[in-house]
Design an enzyme around this catalytic site. Structure first.
Site, PDB file in Angstrom:
ATOM      1  N   CYS B 125      72.369 113.720 -87.529  1.00 56.93           N
ATOM      2  CA  CYS B 125      71.579 112.613 -86.991  1.00 56.93           C
ATOM      3  C   CYS B 125      70.197 112.783 -87.579  1.00 56.93           C
ATOM      4  CB  CYS B 125      71.541 112.675 -85.463  1.00 56.93           C
ATOM      5  SG  CYS B 125      70.415 111.462 -84.744  1.00 56.93           S
ATOM      6  N   CYS B 128      67.138 111.609 -85.023  1.00 62.47           N
ATOM      7  CA  CYS B 128      66.873 112.439 -83.836  1.00 62.47           C
ATOM      8  C   CYS B 128      67.864 113.594 -83.860  1.00 62.47           C
ATOM      9  CB  CYS B 128      66.879 111.622 -82.545  1.00 62.47           C
ATOM     10  SG  CYS B 128      68.043 110.273 -82.418  1.00 62.47           S
ATOM     11  N   SER B 129      68.679 113.765 -82.826  1.00 60.11           N
ATOM     12  CA  SER B 129      69.639 114.872 -82.851  1.00 60.11           C
ATOM     13  C   SER B 129      70.907 114.486 -82.097  1.00 60.11           C
ATOM     14  CB  SER B 129      69.045 116.127 -82.210  1.00 60.11           C
ATOM     15  OG  SER B 129      67.835 116.464 -82.830  1.00 60.11           O
ATOM     16  N   CYS B 130      71.355 113.252 -82.240  1.00 61.13           N
ATOM     17  CA  CYS B 130      72.532 112.779 -81.507  1.00 61.13           C
ATOM     18  C   CYS B 130      73.739 113.659 -81.832  1.00 61.13           C
ATOM     19  CB  CYS B 130      72.839 111.343 -81.874  1.00 61.13           C
ATOM     20  SG  CYS B 130      71.472 110.242 -81.490  1.00 61.13           S
TER      21      CYS B 130
END
Lengths: 93, 222, 102
Positions: B125, B128-130
């Site tokens: 991701c 962000c950090s999905c």
């Protein structure tokens, strides 16, 4: 009724505007192929500011050849990236 | 304001004799700017009746209950049950619910991508950090790192080599950047030598990193 | 103008391989985010926008939970769910207490 179908060739809009946007810069202006239609989702560009996100926008998985994204790509010609993009960021080629 | 770090490298070398991959539990006793903020916001929201302490505790427990063993169960079932695998590829949320996973907690659509002899999938991701928390739990530090998020899309084969994974040039590397409401889980290839293993034994072979796509499963030595 | 969060394709160093088990307070940050989202009080997208406004220093130098509690706090102030006055009083109170850490 969605604007694109699997297999359609599309280009990502190459525009620079402020705000919360889920279209990464590295795909803007690049050409890819619709891998699949995912469904309609509320628009994150609106949700991010506390609004409803309606009307919903069609989301697609768009497949890019790595060599379309990076001229000096180090891998092979068949390597790809799939990115989830909303309809209003795409135009048909 | 002092900006503290939770980057693993900020903790320095682990004490001698400790596994460098062992969990880190340090600076839990430092009341930083950010920790004061967490306590203050939580207490204010509870005092105002927006949240209850019990809701916060139960949600933490729910997160604690989500571990890569969940994803491994799904993968093992897909290896042994073709009908389940077909459902998993078509509607991963429904498939996981049929195994008893509560998928409603997170308002996202789980999508499974399958590794084959021709294609290796790997997930990132960049914005962000999905991460597929419902099946894998919290993302590891490397998944959230600036280096992984920056580099995977640009040179995936080099990043995979840092994880000890060499993908043959004949195999296409397919990166998935989860920019929207989809969360990706990689269905790794069933390892060679695993014929005849039970479903729980198969699940025990499946690693977190193989379900993100940064590693492939080693052949079973017997 | 590219945001500091929009980093796909940028040069960067080696992948940090060390594992980091989340501490209780970090899990509580995630729990608050999820609960606020489920209650319709703070959407995931609003939190992402907040993260894109914490400043590049916090975004890249602070920890994951640190930048997220900064974003949550700013969003809750903007929405009027908590006031700066209340937050300041609470932080001052926390600094005087001995019961706040596990």
């Amino acid at each position: 009724m969605s604007a694109f179908a699997a297999g359609d060739r599309v280009a990502v809009l190459d525009v620079d505007v402020p705000g919360h946007i889920r279209t990464p810069t590295y795909v803007r202006g690049r050409r890819g192929v619709i891998e699949r239609e995912v469904g309609r989702f509320r628009n994150p560009e609106e949700l991010a500011y506390g609004r409803s996100g309606e009307p919903r926008r069609m989301l697609y998985r768009v497949r890019f050849a790595q060599r379309e994204l990076w001229a000096d790509y180090a891998g092979t010609a068949h390597d790809t990236i799939d990115v989830d993009l909303y309809e209003h960021w795409l135009r048909k080629l | 304001m002092h900006i503290g770090h939770d980057h693993p490298h900020a903790h320095g070398e682990p004490p001698a004799g400790l596994d460098p991959h062992a969990p880190q539990r340090d600076h839990d006793d430092t009341l930083t700017y950010f920790r004061k903020l967490e306590i203050a916001v939580r207490e204010l929201l509870i005092e105002k009746g927006v949240l209850t302490a019990d809701e916060v505790r139960r949600t933490v427990e729910n997160y604690d209950s989500r571990t890569p063993e969940g994803g491994a169960r799904v993968v093992a079932r897909a290896w042994v049950d073709p009908a389940f695998k077909a459902l998993l590829m078509r509607d991963a949320t429904a498939a996981c619910e049929s195994l008893g996973f509560d998928m409603n907690v997170f308002d996202v659509t789980l999508t499974v991508v399958e590794n084959t002899p021709d294609t290796h999938n790997v997930v990132v991701c960049t914005l962000c950090s999905c991460y597929p928390r419902m099946l894998l739990g919290m993302p590891p530090a490397w998944y959230k790192s600036r280096a992984y998020r920056s580099r995977l899309v640009r040179d995936p084969r080099a990043v995979l080599r840092e994880f000890g994974t060499v993908i043959d040039d004949a195999v296409a590397v397919r990166v998935h950047d989860s920019t929207a409401d989809l969360r990706y889980l990689v269905l790794p290839m069933r390892p060679a030598g695993s014929d005849g293993l039970s479903e729980p034994e198969l699940a025990a072979l499946v690693t977190r990193d193989s379900m993100v796509g940064v590693t492939v499963l080693s052949p079973v030595q017997r | 103008m590219k945001g500091y969060h929009d980093i796909g394709g940028e040069p960067a160093g080696a992948i940090p391989m060390q594992e980091h088990e989340m501490m209780l307070w970090e899990k509580r940050v995630e729990a608050m985010l999820l609960l606020l989202s489920q209650k319709g009080l703070l959407r995931v997208d609003e939190n992402r926008r907040g993260l894109e406004a914490v400043g590049a220093e916090i975004y890249h130098e602070a920890g994951y939970a640190e930048r997220r509690i900064q974003s949550i706090s700013t969003n809750l102030i903007a929405k009027g769910l908590i006031s700066i006055e209340e937050l300041a009083a609470k932080v001052a109170d926390i600094e005087q207490r001995s019961d706040v850490l596990p």
